[in-house]
Design a protein around this motif. Structure first.
Motif, PDB file in Angstrom:
ATOM      1  N   PHE A   1      17.667  -9.953  -8.999  1.00 13.49           N
ATOM      2  CA  PHE A   1      17.840  -9.245  -7.739  1.00 13.49           C
ATOM      3  C   PHE A   1      16.484  -9.136  -7.048  1.00 13.49           C
ATOM      4  N   VAL A   2      16.465  -9.436  -5.748  1.00 14.88           N
ATOM      5  CA  VAL A   2      15.223  -9.594  -4.990  1.00 14.88           C
ATOM      6  C   VAL A   2      15.138  -8.529  -3.900  1.00 14.88           C
ATOM      7  N   ALA A   3      13.999  -7.872  -3.807  1.00  9.69           N
ATOM      8  CA  ALA A   3      13.730  -6.912  -2.737  1.00  9.69           C
ATOM      9  C   ALA A   3      12.608  -7.445  -1.864  1.00  9.69           C
ATOM     10  N   SER A   4      12.772  -7.290  -0.552  1.00  3.29           N
ATOM     11  CA  SER A   4      11.730  -7.657   0.402  1.00  3.29           C
ATOM     12  C   SER A   4      11.735  -6.625   1.520  1.00  3.29           C
ATOM     13  N   THR A   5      10.772  -6.738   2.435  1.00  2.00           N
ATOM     14  CA  THR A   5      10.670  -5.728   3.479  1.00  2.00           C
ATOM     15  C   THR A   5      10.130  -6.333   4.759  1.00  2.00           C
ATOM     16  N   ASN A   6      10.439  -5.678   5.862  1.00  2.00           N
ATOM     17  CA  ASN A   6       9.949  -6.063   7.182  1.00  2.00           C
ATOM     18  C   ASN A   6       9.630  -4.793   7.954  1.00  2.00           C
ATOM     19  N   ALA A   7       8.532  -4.799   8.685  1.00  2.75           N
ATOM     20  CA  ALA A   7       8.079  -3.592   9.374  1.00  2.75           C
ATOM     21  C   ALA A   7       9.107  -3.075  10.369  1.00  2.75           C
ATOM     22  N   ASP A   8       9.864  -3.977  10.985  1.00  2.00           N
ATOM     23  CA  ASP A   8      10.814  -3.561  12.018  1.00  2.00           C
ATOM     24  C   ASP A   8      12.221  -3.331  11.488  1.00  2.00           C
ATOM     25  N   THR A   9      12.654  -4.152  10.534  1.00  2.00           N
ATOM     26  CA  THR A   9      14.050  -4.075  10.082  1.00  2.00           C
ATOM     27  C   THR A   9      14.218  -3.371   8.745  1.00  2.00           C
ATOM     28  N   GLY A  10      13.126  -3.068   8.040  1.00  2.00           N
ATOM     29  CA  GLY A  10      13.215  -2.287   6.822  1.00  2.00           C
ATOM     30  C   GLY A  10      13.381  -3.124   5.567  1.00  2.00           C
ATOM     31  N   ALA A  11      13.881  -2.480   4.513  1.00  2.00           N
ATOM     32  CA  ALA A  11      14.012  -3.112   3.198  1.00  2.00           C
ATOM     33  C   ALA A  11      15.298  -3.910   3.104  1.00  2.00           C
ATOM     34  N   ASP A  12      15.293  -4.912   2.206  1.00  2.00           N
ATOM     35  CA  ASP A  12      16.438  -5.812   2.052  1.00  2.00           C
ATOM     36  C   ASP A  12      16.622  -6.125   0.575  1.00  2.00           C
ATOM     37  N   ALA A  13      17.864  -6.127   0.115  1.00  2.00           N
ATOM     38  CA  ALA A  13      18.195  -6.448  -1.274  1.00  2.00           C
ATOM     39  C   ALA A  13      19.032  -7.713  -1.306  1.00  2.00           C
ATOM     40  N   SER A  14      18.679  -8.628  -2.206  1.00  3.36           N
ATOM     41  CA  SER A  14      19.349  -9.921  -2.280  1.00  3.36           C
ATOM     42  C   SER A  14      19.541 -10.317  -3.738  1.00  3.36           C
ATOM     43  N   HIS A  15      20.201 -11.456  -3.940  1.00  7.90           N
ATOM     44  CA  HIS A  15      20.518 -11.967  -5.277  1.00  7.90           C
ATOM     45  C   HIS A  15      20.093 -13.422  -5.387  1.00  7.90           C
ATOM     46  N   ARG A  16      19.576 -13.798  -6.547  1.00  7.24           N
ATOM     47  CA  ARG A  16      19.363 -15.191  -6.900  1.00  7.24           C
ATOM     48  C   ARG A  16      19.937 -15.405  -8.289  1.00  7.24           C
ATOM     49  N   GLY A  17      20.567 -16.551  -8.497  1.00 13.86           N
ATOM     50  CA  GLY A  17      21.139 -16.845  -9.801  1.00 13.86           C
ATOM     51  C   GLY A  17      21.021 -18.310 -10.130  1.00 13.86           C
ATOM     52  N   GLY A  18      21.171 -18.623 -11.399  1.00 16.90           N
ATOM     53  CA  GLY A  18      21.114 -19.998 -11.860  1.00 16.90           C
ATOM     54  C   GLY A  18      21.262 -20.038 -13.362  1.00 16.90           C
TER      55      GLY A  18
END
Length: 310
Positions: free
Chosen positions: A185-202
């Motif tokens: 599970f991946v977290a990233s951020t942007n100053a204008d749009t805020g935090a984001d949670a995503s998924h990677r699998g394999g």
């Protein structure tokens, strides 16, 4: 009334470079500032939520919080509630401290057994000793590719788990867990749009340990939105959470990401995209999950690609 969504400059730059801007525009039509009606009962069924947050020092973290179905719910189309009282907030989980300093939260509701997922980014508007409310900023469904199916057979009661380890260098058990991972599970951020949670699998081995503090991950073809990569374009901070389903542990990593374009890929590890991304690790936390979880592995995603290990 729904507000028309627009991609931020980082997302647009990555979409253009990948040659997928037109596809992103079409697929992005599902993004709204309210939750789909059918997604609200889906959210209420979940016993886990993936969370992205930013700590007081600016580091980004990815977390997974578990509870009985109904502990997360959306009683309206604009607010998500996490009914997690203070006594059930594990001290070792960084999310609870992070939201005291930064109200931006990314949420991913992922049902591993059916490969369904729904993504919501928002902002904390209430945080008390009983629950937190998150005001929706963006909400949209995600495709089911690269999710390994698992069924949660049983969940025990909350207990404050011990066994917390921290570090920065990769070795020993941490390296073993990373190499065995099939879900990240991946977290990233942007100053204008805020935090984001995503998924990677394999397949196990798709996350490569390339140095004492570096990881390399192939980027497979997806929905063309490039939300995580778009955030990395403007802000490289990243959080990873790797669940150890058998060992009842979570490995949480915070660091910086760098996207590698047009890479040689003779083994076809990327499935033709030629893209990898590297993570430079600043710190990690390995801790026990504060509930007993009994997982049953069902099957791998039919979209999984070969790994460097074979």
């Amino acid at each position: 009334m729904q507000t028309k969504f627009s991609f931020h400059p980082g997302e647009r730059a990555v979409q253009e470079r990948a040659g997928e801007a037109a596809m992103a525009e079409r697929n992005g039509s599902v993004i709204a500032d309210t939750i789909l009606g059918g997604a609200r009962p889906f959210i209420a069924k979940q016993f886990m939520v993936v969370l992205a947050s930013v700590d007081a020092g600016g580091a980004v973290w990815s977390s997974v919080v578990y509870g009985q179905p109904g502990f997360v719910h959306a009683d309206s189309a604009t607010v998500v509630t996490l009914d997690v009282p203070a006594e059930r907030r594990a001290d070792s989980e960084p999310f609870w401290d992070n939201i005291r300093f930064n109200p931006a939260v990314g949420m991913l509701f992922i049902e591993l057994g059916t490969r369904r997922r729904y993504r919501i980014n928002g902002t904390i508007e209430r945080d008390d000793c009983a629950a937190i409310d998150i005001r929706v900023g963006e909400a949209y469904p995600n495709c089911p590719k690269f999710i390994q199916r698992r069924h949660l057979r049983a969940q025990g009661e909350f207990h404050e788990a011990g066994g917390v380890a921290t570090g920065a260098a990769i070795g020993g058990l941490v390296a073993t867990l990373i190499r065995a991972a099939d879900t990240v599970f991946v977290a990233s951020t942007n100053a204008d749009t805020g935090a984001d949670a995503s998924h990677r699998g394999g397949n196990p081995g798709f996350v490569q340990v390339t140095g004492e503090r570096t990881l390399r991950i192939p980027d497979y073809a997806g929905n063309s939105l490039f939300n995580s990569f778009g955030n990395f374009e403007l802000d490289p901070r990243v959080g990873l959470c790797i669940p150890d389903f058998a060992g009842q542990r979570l490995l949480q990593i915070s660091g910086a990401a760098r996207v590698l374009w047009d890479q040689p890929d003779p083994a076809n590890l990327t499935g033709g995209t030629g893209r990898f991304w590297e993570v430079e690790i600043a710190s990690w936390v390995l801790r026990q999950v504060p509930q007993r979880l009994e997982w049953e592995y069902l099957d791998a995603s039919p979209f999984n690609l070969p790994t460097a290990e074979g």
